[in-house]
Write an enzyme that holds these catalytic residues in place. Structure first.
Site: not given
Ligand SMILES: *[C@@H]1O[C@H](CO)[C@@H](O)[C@H](O)[C@H]1NC(C)=O
Ligand SMILES: *[C@@H]1O[C@H](CO)[C@@H](O)[C@H](O)[C@H]1NC(C)=O
Length: 382
Positions: A37, A347, A350
């Site tokens: 991610s 979040d 990240h």
């Protein structure tokens, strides 16, 4: 000049390596990215779950397949080369691969997975070997389609020559470490399997090389012990927090992984003499952002911008963009802060666009790389 000093001058000249500054920028025509991610620009969103709003709020003004309020490091890289942002390989709609493709998906690991993403410690089925298989297929079929269909498709797919001149970027490994913790392994048990993870990484870089990849840009893994999704799920004893609130055992393990990765990259350099491999210390930069956040214009080092509740504004069951059903309506609970640009963390997992941009501006100089070559020069072997 007598003949002796002339000979000396010739000798010195031939021993002096070409200065990097005298070399031309690489003009990479494409980027092929592999990862999780930290560099996913739409893979997991195309495959499993869409990154919900307010992801994308700061730059794209709508969710854009990224787990971030805006752009990722890989986006800033593409921009610095004058290339468009990378389309996710898995994205069937509106993708344009003329200048590269992104095989990264959120929750991906280096090692193939044995449990599903729905189980504790489960990660994405799109592990690095699968990403390689996608790349292998892409490399062949993109050329078949260009040649057979031509026209419009030529403008959507890379030229054959791009594969040998492209930059191959990697940012993966974080989930290999966290999947162990989240399935209740001890730090020692995770440490024990790191060599297998690194061996797999090395194998896959060799496979990409066998398909024509020559220029590799490899990020190490970040300080996971400074991330709320680890801090809130895996509390450690009070003496195991550093002065910035990061959990030392998890950061130590990330550094063990990174030491091994650096060694593997050196071995690959020896094994692949026609390739250029750059190891990039993203860990130090991410840790600096947490430890010296004020100096660099950030107010919140650990607390997340987007989330809900608890010490870190993070709840694993109700994350950024999470909703609750109230009177038959979905109400947004995992809301974003007003000023993401003063938060390091977006979040809980990240980094914010502001943090990513700061990190990118440091790594592009080469000051955090081994060898210390600027990003635009990363095709020149030192
Ligand atoms: C794909 O992107 C390239 C580079 O931005 C552009 O030149 C090309 O026209 C695009 N192709 C299509 C079909 O939009
Ligand atoms: C990990 O341990 C916790 C607490 O003992 C337990 O509730 C959980 O089910 C365990 N998870 C796994 C994947 O074994």
């Amino acid at each position: 000049m007598d003949s002796h000093s002339l000979m000396f001058a010739v000798l010195v000249l031939s021993l002096t390596p070409c200065s990097v500054l005298a070399r031309k920028p690489c003009n990479f025509p494409a980027i092929f990215n592999f990862g999780d991610s930290n560099s996913d620009t739409g893979g997991l969103s195309a495959l499993l779950w869409q990154a919900p709003p307010p992801n994308g709020m700061s730059y794209f003004h709508a969710p854009a397949g990224r787990y971030c309020d805006g752009r990722l490091i890989v986006d800033f890289m593409a921009k610095s080369f004058g290339l468009p942002y990378l389309s996710a390989y898995l994205n069937a709609l509106g993708a344009n691969f003329s200048h590269g493709a992104n095989f990264a998906t959120a929750a991906s690991s280096i090692r193939p997975q044995t449990i599903t993403l729905m189980q504790p410690g489960g990660v994405s089925p799109i592990s690095l070997d699968v990403q390689y298989n996608e790349f292998y297929d892409f490399r062949r079929r993109s050329q078949t389609v260009r040649n057979r269909l031509g026209g419009f498709f030529k403008s959507l797919l890379p030229k054959e020559t791009s594969f040998g001149r492209a930059l191959y970027t990697f940012d993966i490994g974080q989930n290999d470490l966290t999947s162990g913790y989240f399935s209740n392994m001890t730090v020692e048990q995770v440490r024990d399997y790191i060599p297998q993870v690194l061996h797999q990484f090395s194998t896959i870089v060799k496979w990409v090389h066998s398909q024509g990849g020559r220029f590799f840009w490899i990020h190490n893994t970040g300080p996971v012990g400074c991330l709320p999704y680890v801090l809130s799920r895996m509390p450690v004893s009070p003496s195991d927090y550093d002065r910035y609130g990061c959990a030392i055992p998890f950061n130590d393990l990330a550094q063990t992984f990174n030491c091994g990765l650096k060694k593997v990259v050196a071995e690959l350099r020896a094994a692949l003499p026609d390739a250029t491999l750059t190891y990039v210390d993203v860990y130090s930069l991410k840790y600096t952002l947490v430890s010296q956040h004020k100096k660099h214009g950030f107010e919140f080092p650990l607390r997340t911008c987007c989330g809900h509740g608890g010490k870190y504004n993070f709840n694993v069951k109700l994350g950024c963009g999470g909703t609750k059903r109230v009177n038959g309506k979905d109400v947004l609970i995992g809301k974003a802060c007003k000023k993401p640009e003063v938060y390091v963390n977006w979040d809980g997992i990240h980094y914010t666009e502001a943090a990513n941009k700061w990190i990118f501006n440091k790594i592009k100089t080469g000051a955090y790389s081994d060898p210390p070559i600027p990003l635009e020069m990363a095709c020149h072997r030192d």
